[in-house]
Design a protein around this motif. Structure first.
Motif, PDB file in Angstrom:
ATOM      1  N   VAL A  59      -7.613 -24.338   1.056  1.00 26.33           N
ATOM      2  CA  VAL A  59      -7.927 -23.364   0.011  1.00 26.33           C
ATOM      3  C   VAL A  59      -6.734 -22.436  -0.143  1.00 26.33           C
ATOM      4  CG1 VAL A  59      -9.396 -21.429  -0.672  1.00 26.33           C
ATOM      5  CG2 VAL A  59     -10.412 -23.452   0.368  1.00 26.33           C
ATOM      6  N   MET A  60      -6.213 -22.313  -1.358  1.00 29.59           N
ATOM      7  CA  MET A  60      -5.092 -21.416  -1.622  1.00 29.59           C
ATOM      8  C   MET A  60      -5.597 -20.178  -2.363  1.00 29.59           C
ATOM      9  SD  MET A  60      -1.962 -23.949  -2.687  1.00 29.59           S
ATOM     10  CE  MET A  60      -1.633 -25.470  -1.791  1.00 29.59           C
ATOM     11  N   LEU A  61      -5.210 -19.005  -1.856  1.00 30.99           N
ATOM     12  CA  LEU A  61      -5.604 -17.727  -2.442  1.00 30.99           C
ATOM     13  C   LEU A  61      -4.360 -17.032  -2.984  1.00 30.99           C
ATOM     14  CD1 LEU A  61      -8.009 -16.443   0.376  1.00 30.99           C
ATOM     15  CD2 LEU A  61      -8.618 -17.738  -1.676  1.00 30.99           C
ATOM     16  N   GLY A  62      -4.348 -16.767  -4.283  1.00 29.43           N
ATOM     17  CA  GLY A  62      -3.183 -16.134  -4.901  1.00 29.43           C
ATOM     18  C   GLY A  62      -3.295 -14.631  -4.944  1.00 29.43           C
ATOM     19  N   GLU A  63      -2.411 -14.029  -5.709  1.00 28.42           N
ATOM     20  CA  GLU A  63      -2.455 -12.595  -5.996  1.00 28.42           C
ATOM     21  C   GLU A  63      -1.564 -12.362  -7.214  1.00 28.42           C
ATOM     22  OE1 GLU A  63       0.829 -11.224  -2.628  1.00 28.42           O
ATOM     23  OE2 GLU A  63      -1.303 -11.222  -2.152  1.00 28.42           O
ATOM     24  N   LEU A  64      -1.912 -11.360  -7.987  1.00 28.36           N
ATOM     25  CA  LEU A  64      -1.167 -11.068  -9.208  1.00 28.36           C
ATOM     26  C   LEU A  64       0.147 -10.372  -8.905  1.00 28.36           C
ATOM     27  CD1 LEU A  64      -1.270 -11.137 -12.323  1.00 28.36           C
ATOM     28  CD2 LEU A  64      -2.452  -8.949 -12.251  1.00 28.36           C
ATOM     29  N   TYR A  65       0.155  -9.636  -7.798  1.00 29.09           N
ATOM     30  CA  TYR A  65       1.301  -8.788  -7.450  1.00 29.09           C
ATOM     31  C   TYR A  65       1.322  -8.645  -5.939  1.00 29.09           C
ATOM     32  CZ  TYR A  65       4.523  -4.807  -8.209  1.00 29.09           C
ATOM     33  OH  TYR A  65       5.613  -3.961  -8.249  1.00 29.09           O
ATOM     34  N   HIS A  66       2.490  -8.627  -5.337  1.00 25.72           N
ATOM     35  CA  HIS A  66       2.550  -8.474  -3.886  1.00 25.72           C
ATOM     36  C   HIS A  66       2.119  -7.084  -3.434  1.00 25.72           C
ATOM     37  CE1 HIS A  66       3.939 -12.380  -3.007  1.00 25.72           C
ATOM     38  NE2 HIS A  66       5.199 -12.241  -3.355  1.00 25.72           N
ATOM     39  N   GLY A  67       1.951  -6.188  -4.373  1.00 24.96           N
ATOM     40  CA  GLY A  67       1.500  -4.837  -4.018  1.00 24.96           C
ATOM     41  C   GLY A  67       0.108  -4.540  -4.523  1.00 24.96           C
ATOM     42  N   ASP A  68      -0.708  -5.592  -4.652  1.00 21.01           N
ATOM     43  CA  ASP A  68      -2.063  -5.454  -5.162  1.00 21.01           C
ATOM     44  C   ASP A  68      -3.024  -5.219  -4.003  1.00 21.01           C
ATOM     45  OD1 ASP A  68      -4.550  -5.706  -6.250  1.00 21.01           O
ATOM     46  OD2 ASP A  68      -4.232  -7.636  -7.186  1.00 21.01           O
ATOM     47  N   GLY A  69      -3.277  -3.952  -3.710  1.00 24.31           N
ATOM     48  CA  GLY A  69      -4.141  -3.606  -2.585  1.00 24.31           C
ATOM     49  C   GLY A  69      -5.556  -4.111  -2.750  1.00 24.31           C
ATOM     50  N   THR A  70      -6.067  -4.164  -3.994  1.00 22.77           N
ATOM     51  CA  THR A  70      -7.424  -4.635  -4.237  1.00 22.77           C
ATOM     52  C   THR A  70      -7.550  -6.114  -3.909  1.00 22.77           C
ATOM     53  OG1 THR A  70      -7.502  -3.047  -6.064  1.00 22.77           O
ATOM     54  CG2 THR A  70      -9.312  -4.596  -5.893  1.00 22.77           C
ATOM     55  N   SER A  71      -6.554  -6.903  -4.310  1.00 24.21           N
ATOM     56  CA  SER A  71      -6.572  -8.331  -3.975  1.00 24.21           C
ATOM     57  C   SER A  71      -6.500  -8.547  -2.476  1.00 24.21           C
ATOM     58  CB  SER A  71      -5.411  -9.065  -4.654  1.00 24.21           C
ATOM     59  OG  SER A  71      -5.606  -9.171  -6.037  1.00 24.21           O
ATOM     60  N   VAL A  72      -5.728  -7.731  -1.787  1.00 21.01           N
ATOM     61  CA  VAL A  72      -5.618  -7.848  -0.330  1.00 21.01           C
ATOM     62  C   VAL A  72      -6.993  -7.672   0.311  1.00 21.01           C
ATOM     63  CG1 VAL A  72      -4.688  -6.756   1.747  1.00 21.01           C
ATOM     64  CG2 VAL A  72      -3.192  -7.181  -0.213  1.00 21.01           C
ATOM     65  N   ASN A 345      11.117   3.409  -1.457  1.00 24.67           N
ATOM     66  CA  ASN A 345      10.506   4.389  -2.352  1.00 24.67           C
ATOM     67  C   ASN A 345      10.322   3.762  -3.737  1.00 24.67           C
ATOM     68  OD1 ASN A 345       9.489   6.805  -3.339  1.00 24.67           O
ATOM     69  ND2 ASN A 345      11.520   7.662  -3.739  1.00 24.67           N
ATOM     70  N   VAL A 346       9.308   2.892  -3.868  1.00 19.16           N
ATOM     71  CA  VAL A 346       9.052   2.181  -5.115  1.00 19.16           C
ATOM     72  C   VAL A 346       7.810   2.768  -5.778  1.00 19.16           C
ATOM     73  CG1 VAL A 346       8.571  -0.064  -6.163  1.00 19.16           C
ATOM     74  CG2 VAL A 346      10.068   0.097  -4.161  1.00 19.16           C
ATOM     75  N   SER A 347       7.944   3.116  -7.046  1.00 17.50           N
ATOM     76  CA  SER A 347       6.815   3.685  -7.781  1.00 17.50           C
ATOM     77  C   SER A 347       5.821   2.588  -8.152  1.00 17.50           C
ATOM     78  CB  SER A 347       7.306   4.372  -9.064  1.00 17.50           C
ATOM     79  OG  SER A 347       8.205   5.422  -8.747  1.00 17.50           O
ATOM     80  N   PRO A 348       4.543   2.946  -8.290  1.00 16.78           N
ATOM     81  CA  PRO A 348       3.538   1.958  -8.716  1.00 16.78           C
ATOM     82  C   PRO A 348       3.881   1.384 -10.090  1.00 16.78           C
ATOM     83  CG  PRO A 348       2.480   3.927  -7.860  1.00 16.78           C
ATOM     84  CD  PRO A 348       3.936   4.247  -7.981  1.00 16.78           C
ATOM     85  N   ARG A 416      -6.034  -1.649  -7.718  1.00 14.63           N
ATOM     86  CA  ARG A 416      -5.542  -0.442  -7.049  1.00 14.63           C
ATOM     87  C   ARG A 416      -4.354  -0.822  -6.179  1.00 14.63           C
ATOM     88  NH1 ARG A 416     -10.748   0.172  -8.058  1.00 14.63           N
ATOM     89  NH2 ARG A 416     -11.492   2.190  -8.833  1.00 14.63           N
ATOM     90  N   PRO A 417      -3.317  -0.017  -6.206  1.00 10.68           N
ATOM     91  CA  PRO A 417      -2.079  -0.407  -5.510  1.00 10.68           C
ATOM     92  C   PRO A 417      -2.193  -0.342  -3.993  1.00 10.68           C
ATOM     93  CG  PRO A 417      -1.880   1.809  -6.368  1.00 10.68           C
ATOM     94  CD  PRO A 417      -3.188   1.287  -6.889  1.00 10.68           C
ATOM     95  N   CYS A 418      -1.305  -1.069  -3.346  1.00 10.66           N
ATOM     96  CA  CYS A 418      -1.193  -0.947  -1.894  1.00 10.66           C
ATOM     97  C   CYS A 418      -0.810   0.479  -1.542  1.00 10.66           C
ATOM     98  CB  CYS A 418      -0.121  -1.901  -1.358  1.00 10.66           C
ATOM     99  SG  CYS A 418      -0.705  -3.565  -1.021  1.00 10.66           S
ATOM    100  N   GLU A 419      -1.363   0.964  -0.464  1.00 13.60           N
ATOM    101  CA  GLU A 419      -0.979   2.278   0.064  1.00 13.60           C
ATOM    102  C   GLU A 419      -0.180   2.046   1.347  1.00 13.60           C
ATOM    103  OE1 GLU A 419      -4.500   4.573   0.624  1.00 13.60           O
ATOM    104  OE2 GLU A 419      -5.310   4.047  -1.341  1.00 13.60           O
ATOM    105  N   SER A 420       0.844   2.823   1.545  1.00 19.48           N
ATOM    106  CA  SER A 420       1.702   2.642   2.710  1.00 19.48           C
ATOM    107  C   SER A 420       0.980   3.038   3.993  1.00 19.48           C
ATOM    108  CB  SER A 420       2.985   3.476   2.566  1.00 19.48           C
ATOM    109  OG  SER A 420       3.739   3.420   3.756  1.00 19.48           O
ATOM    110  N   VAL A 421       1.165   2.237   5.037  1.00 12.28           N
ATOM    111  CA  VAL A 421       0.571   2.579   6.325  1.00 12.28           C
ATOM    112  C   VAL A 421       1.139   3.890   6.847  1.00 12.28           C
ATOM    113  CG1 VAL A 421       0.045   0.200   7.001  1.00 12.28           C
ATOM    114  CG2 VAL A 421       2.293   1.162   7.523  1.00 12.28           C
ATOM    115  N   ASN A 422       2.336   4.242   6.395  1.00  5.29           N
ATOM    116  CA  ASN A 422       2.965   5.469   6.862  1.00  5.29           C
ATOM    117  C   ASN A 422       2.307   6.718   6.280  1.00  5.29           C
ATOM    118  OD1 ASN A 422       4.933   4.037   8.326  1.00  5.29           O
ATOM    119  ND2 ASN A 422       6.148   3.752   6.463  1.00  5.29           N
TER     120      ASN A 422
END
Length: 424
Positions: A59-72, A345-348, A416-422
């Motif tokens: 089973v392959m699971l995609g994502e629209l963006y590597h910074g897609d926190g909702t997909s994660v 430091n990348v903006s959403p 919703r975007p990924c949030e940094s662990v930091n």
């Protein structure tokens, strides 16, 4: 003559009333997903996957963006369902092939902690995303009798684990095989010196040394092929090295990419080869989940962030009919929202408005936050597959017959975007 026209006219009317549109099929067959919360273990809404996936083992699971926190988050819950209810026990990332496969054995032998292995081997695109921590916790907590094994299929660049251990591992393997190249002390010493510098060379340090390292590696592979050890893990590692060095020449030294914006053509090919090796050689009897971007898992020509077409990993992988029949591919998409790469430091980035004739627009009209639609049963309906728009990237869409590219699509109304662990 009039009778002929009348018959043709009636036939067209019959066809127009007898055949529904792909839009109608999608809206009729979309299944509501009630939750993407990773700790929600009431999997009633995901039981549809048991029916659609059936006995398939990949089973392959995609994502629209590597910074897609909702997909994660959504993928983490899907993985838990696939693991606990359907027996999928290997998770292959679009991350370092050497690190995750060699490192998992070291982890099992007690030589590295799981947290360290994940941090050093999976790309920071995910490990630095706070939503990804649900998955790392789950892998840590999976019991020995039902362990979720981690693996990788990508060969690009050098993770922290590769920087520490790849040179020594290749050297040990080559000395054990004792090919003629190893016996040439001067050439082999030069190769080893260049291999230690490879992380800097692939970033553009020296074109001359990059060419020498590539030539040495090709020579080594040619000699290893004579030993007929094609299934060897290190054959795949060295083949990946060749592709990485060629990519470095393309992106860093030859300026071709700057002129064309075309992706390196053999990147996805080699990922497919690595995945085939995992499926056929290392995890022959296991059920496997693949985590990667939509553009890598699609079964046909994909489109990159620059709008350039190329053949995807999923395309190369499913050209083998036996693998195609064992594989179920799920693309992910969103109607609106933002994504954020956790790299400096990348903006959403904003999800651009989709076309009115897009699956995102149709799904959004239902007013449901999360939907899943299966395309694999389309042939049993009275609906003819036809082109429609879908996003291939956060700000890119294309009109294709997407039912031939994905077996199903997971829809998220608002990303919703990924949030940094930091920042946690």
């Amino acid at each position: 003559m009039r009778l002929t026209y009348l018959l043709v006219f009636l036939l067209l009317i019959k066809q127009s009333f007898g055949q529904s549109s792909i839009k109608e099929y999608i809206l009729k067959n979309a299944k509501t997903i009630t939750s993407i919360y990773p700790n929600d273990t009431n999997f009633t809404d995901l039981e549809i996957l048991r029916k659609t996936i059936g006995t398939k083992r990949i089973v392959m699971l995609g994502e629209l963006y590597h910074g897609d926190g909702t997909s994660v988050q959504a993928k983490t819950r899907l993985i838990k369902f696939l693991h606990e209810r359907m027996g999928f026990n290997v998770l292959v990332f679009e991350s370092d092939f050497f690190s995750l496969n060699d490192g998992w054995k070291v982890y099992e032998d007690g030589g590295i902690s799981l947290d360290s292995l994940i941090y050093l081997s999976i790309y920071p695109l995910w490990t630095q995303c706070s939503q990804f921590q649900w998955l790392t916790s789950y892998v840590n907590q999976s019991k020995a009798e039902q362990k979720l094994v981690l693996s990788g299929m990508d060969f690009r660049g050098y993770t922290g684990y590769s920087i520490r251990y790849l040179y020594k591992a290749i050297d040990s393997f080559l000395r054990l095989e004792n090919i003629p190249f190893v016996k040439n002390e001067k050439a082999y010493s030069d190769y080893c010196s260049l291999l230690k510098q490879a992380p800097a060379l692939v970033e553009g340090k020296s074109k001359t040394d990059m060419n020498k390292l590539l030539n040495y590696t090709n020579n080594i592979l040619a000699q290893l092929q004579l030993l007929e050890i094609k299934d060897s893990f290190y054959i795949k590692v060295l083949q990946g090295q060749v592709q990485l060095f060629k990519m470095a020449k393309y992106y860093r030294y030859d300026s071709s990419y700057i002129l064309t914006k075309k992706n390196y053509p053999l990147h996805d090919f080699q990922m497919a080869e690595n995945l085939k090796w995992l499926v056929r050689s290392k995890y022959t009897n296991e059920k496997i989940i693949v985590w990667a971007h939509n553009t890598h898992i699609a079964k046909g020509t994909a489109i990159n962030a620059n709008g350039i077409d190329y053949n995807s990993m999923g395309y190369y992988f499913t050209q083998d009919t036996s693998l195609l029949n064992q594989t179920y591919i799920i693309g992910f998409t969103s109607f609106s929202g933002k994504g954020r790469l956790i790299l400096g430091n990348v903006s959403p980035e904003i999800v651009t408005k989709p076309d009115k004739n897009s699956i995102e627009n149709w799904m959004h009209s239902s007013g449901i936050a999360y939907n899943f639609v299966d395309f694999s049963n389309l042939n049993n309906s009275n609906i003819k597959s036809e082109p429609f728009y879908i996003k291939t990237y956060i700000n890119t869409e294309k009109k294709l017959d997407w039912c031939k590219y994905y077996d199903g699509v997971f829809f998220i109304d608002k990303m919703r975007p990924c949030e940094s662990v930091n920042n946690k």
